[in-house]
Scaffold this motif. Structure first.
Motif, short mmCIF file in Angstrom:
data_model
loop_
_atom_site.label_atom_id
_atom_site.label_comp_id
_atom_site.label_asym_id
_atom_site.label_seq_id
_atom_site.Cartn_x
_atom_site.Cartn_y
_atom_site.Cartn_z
N UNK A 96 0.84 -1.20 0.00
CA UNK A 96 0.00 0.00 0.00
C UNK A 96 0.87 1.25 0.00
N UNK A 97 1.91 1.24 0.80
CA UNK A 97 2.78 2.41 0.91
C UNK A 97 3.41 2.76 -0.43
N UNK A 98 3.78 1.76 -1.22
CA UNK A 98 4.38 2.03 -2.53
C UNK A 98 3.43 2.81 -3.43
N UNK A 99 2.16 2.43 -3.43
CA UNK A 99 1.18 3.12 -4.27
C UNK A 99 0.86 4.51 -3.73
N UNK A 100 0.82 4.64 -2.42
CA UNK A 100 0.60 5.96 -1.83
C UNK A 100 1.72 6.91 -2.23
N UNK A 101 2.95 6.41 -2.21
CA UNK A 101 4.10 7.26 -2.57
C UNK A 101 3.96 7.80 -3.98
N UNK A 102 3.48 6.97 -4.89
CA UNK A 102 3.29 7.44 -6.27
C UNK A 102 2.25 8.55 -6.31
N UNK A 103 1.15 8.39 -5.58
CA UNK A 103 0.11 9.42 -5.56
C UNK A 103 0.59 10.71 -4.90
N UNK A 104 1.64 10.62 -4.10
CA UNK A 104 2.21 11.80 -3.45
C UNK A 104 3.25 12.50 -4.32
N UNK A 105 3.50 11.98 -5.48
CA UNK A 105 4.65 12.41 -6.27
C UNK A 105 4.28 13.29 -7.46
N UNK A 106 5.32 13.73 -8.16
CA UNK A 106 5.13 14.45 -9.41
C UNK A 106 4.61 13.54 -10.51
N UNK A 107 4.77 12.25 -10.35
CA UNK A 107 4.32 11.29 -11.37
C UNK A 107 2.80 11.22 -11.45
N UNK A 108 2.11 11.78 -10.47
CA UNK A 108 0.64 11.71 -10.47
C UNK A 108 0.04 13.12 -10.51
N UNK A 109 0.70 14.03 -11.18
CA UNK A 109 0.29 15.44 -11.15
C UNK A 109 -1.06 15.69 -11.83
N UNK A 110 -1.53 14.75 -12.68
CA UNK A 110 -2.82 14.92 -13.35
C UNK A 110 -3.84 13.89 -12.87
N UNK A 111 -3.61 13.39 -11.67
CA UNK A 111 -4.52 12.41 -11.07
C UNK A 111 -5.10 13.01 -9.80
N UNK A 112 -6.41 13.20 -9.78
CA UNK A 112 -7.07 13.69 -8.57
C UNK A 112 -8.50 13.19 -8.54
N UNK A 113 -9.02 13.00 -7.34
CA UNK A 113 -10.36 12.44 -7.18
C UNK A 113 -10.43 10.96 -7.49
N UNK A 114 -9.28 10.31 -7.58
CA UNK A 114 -9.24 8.89 -7.96
C UNK A 114 -9.28 7.98 -6.75
N UNK A 115 -9.77 6.75 -6.98
CA UNK A 115 -9.79 5.71 -5.96
C UNK A 115 -8.98 4.53 -6.48
N UNK A 116 -7.90 4.20 -5.82
CA UNK A 116 -7.00 3.14 -6.26
C UNK A 116 -7.20 1.90 -5.40
N UNK A 117 -7.68 0.80 -6.02
CA UNK A 117 -7.87 -0.45 -5.29
C UNK A 117 -6.56 -1.20 -5.19
N UNK A 118 -6.25 -1.66 -3.99
CA UNK A 118 -5.01 -2.43 -3.74
C UNK A 118 -5.44 -3.68 -2.99
N UNK A 119 -5.91 -4.69 -3.75
CA UNK A 119 -6.48 -5.86 -3.08
C UNK A 119 -6.11 -7.19 -3.75
N UNK A 120 -5.11 -7.17 -4.62
CA UNK A 120 -4.67 -8.41 -5.24
C UNK A 120 -5.67 -9.01 -6.20
N UNK A 121 -6.67 -8.22 -6.60
CA UNK A 121 -7.68 -8.73 -7.52
C UNK A 121 -8.88 -9.37 -6.85
N UNK A 122 -8.93 -9.30 -5.51
CA UNK A 122 -10.02 -9.94 -4.79
C UNK A 122 -11.37 -9.31 -5.12
N UNK A 123 -11.38 -8.00 -5.33
CA UNK A 123 -12.61 -7.28 -5.68
C UNK A 123 -12.30 -6.34 -6.83
N UNK A 124 -13.12 -6.38 -7.88
CA UNK A 124 -12.93 -5.46 -9.00
C UNK A 124 -13.59 -4.13 -8.68
N UNK A 125 -13.06 -3.07 -9.28
CA UNK A 125 -13.64 -1.73 -9.09
C UNK A 125 -15.06 -1.69 -9.62
#
Length: 242
Positions: free
Chosen positions: A213-242
């Motif tokens: 989870x921390x790895x994905x949070x770090x990306x959302x905190x970065x310059x690499x996600x500058x055009x991403x907002x209001x998004x919901x990122x599922x981190x569940x190994x595929x157990x539940x689809x969005x």
């Protein structure tokens, strides 16, 4: 991948353990100056959180406590760039067994706490025109709760709605707001969940780790996600689809 957040100041709530602790460490490895916030005392490990890290005891349900933690951050580092709201509590009661007091207690930490922290952070971030806020929702909000109780499910669904609202209003200020929806993560919070059975149902055949989870949070905190907002990122190994 260079996340380009070296030198940024990051506040992480719920940083004493679990996802919060892993996120604080992950951001520190990216060169962030970390403010580790929790209701309980946090021992700062310089090897884990960096030599400049500080610990702040705060109650995310208390507006004055939240404001003091932000003021301490600015007084220490001169700014606040990143907020990760990981503080949360879990419950498993069915709706017909749930007391009003328990409902209020869970919502106070999980939803009110996220709101108060984001509100205080936006006021500071708006002064520089750059900010990243990441809230923690849950797979339970998408499923109605496999093991989670009704108060937890509803509070985390509220976090998803809060994310969208904050993104709309904070976007013009240069601040992105996103949330992650972790699945079954091996933390103290899920110690009583039937992890092995759920891992067997997961396409990746394992449960998640705080570091996943921390790895994905770090990306959302970065310059690499500058055009991403209001998004919901599922981190569940595929157990539940969005």
């Amino acid at each position: 991948m260079d996340l380009e957040i070296e030198g940024r100041v990051a506040v992480v709530t719920g940083a004493a353990s679990g996802i919060g602790r892993a996120t604080a460490g992950r951001l520190a490895r990216e060169g962030c100056r970390v403010v580790a916030v929790d209701r309980q005392p946090i021992k700062i490990d310089a090897d884990e959180l960096g030599e400049s890290a500080i610990a702040v005891e705060a109650d995310v349900t208390d507006p004055d406590s939240v404001r003091r933690s932000v003021a301490t951050t600015v007084a220490t580092f001169g700014r606040l760039d990143i907020l990760v709201c990981s503080a949360g509590i879990y419950e498993t009661a069915a709706p017909f067994d749930l007391s009003a007091d328990e409902w209020d207690r869970v919502h106070s930490v999980n939803l009110r706490g996220a709101f108060l922290c984001a509100q205080a952070a936006v006021l500071v971030m708006s002064e520089t025109g750059w900010g990243r806020i990441v809230l923690l929702s849950s797979m339970a909000a998408q499923t109605g709760g496999m093991a989670a109780g009704s108060a937890y499910v509803a509070s985390k669904a509220g976090v998803m709605g809060l994310t969208r609202s904050l993104a709309v209003h904070a976007g013009p200020l240069g601040i992105t707001v996103n949330c992650v929806n972790p699945g079954i993560i091996e933390t103290p919070m899920t110690a009583n969940v039937e992890r092995e059975a759920l891992a067997a149902r997961t396409p990746l055949r394992r449960n998640g780790t705080p570091e996943d989870v921390a790895d994905m949070i770090a990306v959302l905190c970065s310059e690499r996600s500058s055009f991403v907002t209001g998004a919901h990122l599922s981190i569940n190994g595929g157990l539940v689809a969005d």
